[in-house]
Each structure stands twice: as C-alpha cells, then as structure tokens.
Design a protein around this motif. Structure first.
Motif, PDB file in Angstrom:
ATOM      1  N   UNK A   1     -19.132  13.098   7.246  1.00 33.17           N
ATOM      2  CA  UNK A   1     -19.642  11.730   7.174  1.00 33.17           C
ATOM      3  C   UNK A   1     -21.129  11.659   7.490  1.00 33.17           C
ATOM      4  N   UNK A   2     -21.736  10.591   7.017  1.00 30.91           N
ATOM      5  CA  UNK A   2     -23.144  10.332   7.287  1.00 30.91           C
ATOM      6  C   UNK A   2     -23.328   8.821   7.351  1.00 30.91           C
ATOM      7  N   UNK A   3     -24.273   8.403   8.181  1.00 30.24           N
ATOM      8  CA  UNK A   3     -24.525   6.981   8.374  1.00 30.24           C
ATOM      9  C   UNK A   3     -26.015   6.669   8.262  1.00 30.24           C
ATOM     10  N   UNK A   4     -26.299   5.480   7.800  1.00 29.88           N
ATOM     11  CA  UNK A   4     -27.666   4.993   7.850  1.00 29.88           C
ATOM     12  C   UNK A   4     -28.033   4.759   9.314  1.00 29.88           C
ATOM     13  N   UNK A   5     -29.299   4.935   9.635  1.00 32.66           N
ATOM     14  CA  UNK A   5     -29.737   4.761  11.022  1.00 32.66           C
ATOM     15  C   UNK A   5     -29.405   3.365  11.553  1.00 32.66           C
ATOM     16  N   UNK A   6     -29.442   2.375  10.674  1.00 31.76           N
ATOM     17  CA  UNK A   6     -29.235   0.989  11.097  1.00 31.76           C
ATOM     18  C   UNK A   6     -27.803   0.706  11.560  1.00 31.76           C
ATOM     19  N   UNK A   7     -26.865   1.597  11.217  1.00 32.94           N
ATOM     20  CA  UNK A   7     -25.470   1.337  11.590  1.00 32.94           C
ATOM     21  C   UNK A   7     -24.879   2.431  12.472  1.00 32.94           C
ATOM     22  N   UNK A   8     -25.631   3.462  12.755  1.00 30.41           N
ATOM     23  CA  UNK A   8     -25.114   4.547  13.585  1.00 30.41           C
ATOM     24  C   UNK A   8     -24.664   4.021  14.944  1.00 30.41           C
ATOM     25  N   UNK A   9     -23.499   4.472  15.363  1.00 26.75           N
ATOM     26  CA  UNK A   9     -22.953   4.044  16.638  1.00 26.75           C
ATOM     27  C   UNK A   9     -22.196   2.732  16.571  1.00 26.75           C
ATOM     28  N   UNK A  10     -22.273   2.038  15.428  1.00 26.70           N
ATOM     29  CA  UNK A  10     -21.573   0.753  15.281  1.00 26.70           C
ATOM     30  C   UNK A  10     -20.516   0.800  14.178  1.00 26.70           C
ATOM     31  N   UNK A  11     -20.741   1.571  13.140  1.00 27.03           N
ATOM     32  CA  UNK A  11     -19.830   1.649  11.999  1.00 27.03           C
ATOM     33  C   UNK A  11     -19.172   3.020  11.973  1.00 27.03           C
ATOM     34  N   UNK A  12     -17.929   3.045  11.533  1.00 26.14           N
ATOM     35  CA  UNK A  12     -17.209   4.304  11.360  1.00 26.14           C
ATOM     36  C   UNK A  12     -16.512   4.292  10.008  1.00 26.14           C
ATOM     37  N   UNK A  13     -16.747   5.334   9.232  1.00 31.31           N
ATOM     38  CA  UNK A  13     -16.074   5.484   7.948  1.00 31.31           C
ATOM     39  C   UNK A  13     -14.902   6.439   8.133  1.00 31.31           C
ATOM     40  N   UNK A  14     -13.797   6.134   7.479  1.00 34.87           N
ATOM     41  CA  UNK A  14     -12.621   6.993   7.582  1.00 34.87           C
ATOM     42  C   UNK A  14     -11.831   6.925   6.284  1.00 34.87           C
ATOM     43  N   UNK A  15     -10.918   7.848   6.160  1.00 39.45           N
ATOM     44  CA  UNK A  15     -10.120   7.912   4.925  1.00 39.45           C
ATOM     45  C   UNK A  15      -8.657   8.140   5.276  1.00 39.45           C
ATOM     46  N   UNK A  16      -7.794   7.386   4.641  1.00 39.31           N
ATOM     47  CA  UNK A  16      -6.347   7.562   4.779  1.00 39.31           C
ATOM     48  C   UNK A  16      -5.836   8.136   3.463  1.00 39.31           C
ATOM     49  N   UNK A  17      -5.575   9.417   3.451  1.00 38.02           N
ATOM     50  CA  UNK A  17      -5.177  10.074   2.198  1.00 38.02           C
ATOM     51  C   UNK A  17      -3.837   9.551   1.688  1.00 38.02           C
ATOM     52  N   UNK A  18      -2.936   9.216   2.590  1.00 34.31           N
ATOM     53  CA  UNK A  18      -1.620   8.716   2.181  1.00 34.31           C
ATOM     54  C   UNK A  18      -1.741   7.380   1.453  1.00 34.31           C
ATOM     55  N   UNK A  19      -2.714   6.576   1.862  1.00 37.58           N
ATOM     56  CA  UNK A  19      -2.905   5.260   1.249  1.00 37.58           C
ATOM     57  C   UNK A  19      -3.983   5.273   0.175  1.00 37.58           C
ATOM     58  N   UNK A  20      -4.611   6.435  -0.007  1.00 36.42           N
ATOM     59  CA  UNK A  20      -5.685   6.550  -1.005  1.00 36.42           C
ATOM     60  C   UNK A  20      -6.756   5.485  -0.788  1.00 36.42           C
ATOM     61  N   UNK A  21      -7.104   5.299   0.467  1.00 40.25           N
ATOM     62  CA  UNK A  21      -8.006   4.219   0.857  1.00 40.25           C
ATOM     63  C   UNK A  21      -9.057   4.740   1.832  1.00 40.25           C
ATOM     64  N   UNK A  22     -10.254   4.238   1.674  1.00 41.32           N
ATOM     65  CA  UNK A  22     -11.344   4.538   2.601  1.00 41.32           C
ATOM     66  C   UNK A  22     -11.697   3.252   3.342  1.00 41.32           C
ATOM     67  N   UNK A  23     -11.966   3.392   4.628  1.00 46.29           N
ATOM     68  CA  UNK A  23     -12.247   2.239   5.470  1.00 46.29           C
ATOM     69  C   UNK A  23     -13.659   2.292   6.033  1.00 46.29           C
ATOM     70  N   UNK A  24     -14.159   1.135   6.374  1.00 52.11           N
ATOM     71  CA  UNK A  24     -15.414   1.047   7.111  1.00 52.11           C
ATOM     72  C   UNK A  24     -15.165   0.088   8.276  1.00 52.11           C
ATOM     73  N   UNK A  25     -15.028   0.669   9.465  1.00 53.72           N
ATOM     74  CA  UNK A  25     -14.854  -0.135  10.673  1.00 53.72           C
ATOM     75  C   UNK A  25     -16.235  -0.517  11.181  1.00 53.72           C
ATOM     76  N   UNK A  26     -16.464  -1.809  11.285  1.00 55.98           N
ATOM     77  CA  UNK A  26     -17.768  -2.302  11.687  1.00 55.98           C
ATOM     78  C   UNK A  26     -17.629  -3.047  13.012  1.00 55.98           C
ATOM     79  N   UNK A  27     -18.388  -2.647  13.993  1.00 58.17           N
ATOM     80  CA  UNK A  27     -18.365  -3.296  15.301  1.00 58.17           C
ATOM     81  C   UNK A  27     -19.773  -3.727  15.688  1.00 58.17           C
ATOM     82  N   UNK A  28     -19.846  -4.571  16.712  1.00 63.24           N
ATOM     83  CA  UNK A  28     -21.141  -5.068  17.195  1.00 63.24           C
ATOM     84  C   UNK A  28     -21.991  -5.568  16.033  1.00 63.24           C
ATOM     85  N   UNK A  29     -21.389  -6.390  15.214  1.00 62.26           N
ATOM     86  CA  UNK A  29     -22.079  -6.864  14.012  1.00 62.26           C
ATOM     87  C   UNK A  29     -23.240  -7.773  14.358  1.00 62.26           C
TER      88      UNK A  29
END
Length: 126
Positions: free
Chosen positions: A58-86
C-alpha cells in the motif's frame, strides 16, 4: 466486463469517520492494482491511496497518511478505504480505479489506471 462501484460516501462532521467500498465485478480484484482518487470542486483529481495486486502493498498520499487505511477483502472482491479524523479539506468525490499492472512509484497517478468507477461524494462539515 470490468466494473467498479463505489459506495459509503456521505456527510460527516470534522473528526468523523467513513468507510468507502469499491466493489469489483468482471475481474478478480486481488489480481489488479486498485487505487482511490478524489476530486474536489475546482481542483484536479488526486491520488489518495493504492494497493498493489497479489501482495497488497500500500501507499498513501502525504495528506492522508495516518488517517486513511486501504484494504482488500478477496472473498468479497472489494477494496475499502477507511477514513478517520476527517477534515473539511477531505471533501471531494472519491473514485476507485483498477489496473492490471502499475509501475512502482506510479500508483497515485491517475494515468496508471484504465478502469474507473462513478464516484461517491464525501462531504466533511466544519
């Protein structure tokens, strides 16, 4: 047919959280690089985060590092972006995109991707 559908956007207050989903169909997401991008009114589309195929680096833009997390659920064929401290500056339409291969270091560049979703609106109020 490659298709990407984003969901999970909405209106939140500063400091709030949202989890965006990018549901893939017509292809196996784990075999593709998937990126999240955003475009605010009057601004160019910018890369937020991406996850590589297979190993899921994974890689993040500096503006979102430490606040956003990207993840992937292979079983659901879905990628997520968890965003906190918006923050209000996170307000934008968020898009996910897919590519068979992405050159290392180019994952946050929109030209690396050739399949795009329609986007989901994220609005952060102050």
């Amino acid at each position: 047919q490659v298709q990407l559908v984003e969901s999970g956007g909405g209106l939140v207050h500063t400091g709030g959280s949202l989890k965006l989903s990018c549901a893939a169909s017509g292809f196996t997401a784990k075999n593709y690089a998937i990126g999240w991008f955003r475009q605010a009114p009057g601004k160019e589309r910018e890369g937020v985060s991406w996850i590589s195929s297979i190993y899921g680096n994974t890689e993040y833009a500096d503006s979102v590092k430490g606040r956003f997390i990207i993840s992937r659920d292979n079983a659901k064929n879905t990628v997520y972006l968890q965003m906190t401290d918006l923050k209000p500056e996170d307000t934008a339409v968020y898009y996910c995109a897919a590519a068979v291969t992405v050159v290392r270091g180019w994952g946050l560049l929109q030209d690396s991707y050739d399949n795009w979703g329609q986007g989901t609106q994220v609005t952060v109020s102050s």
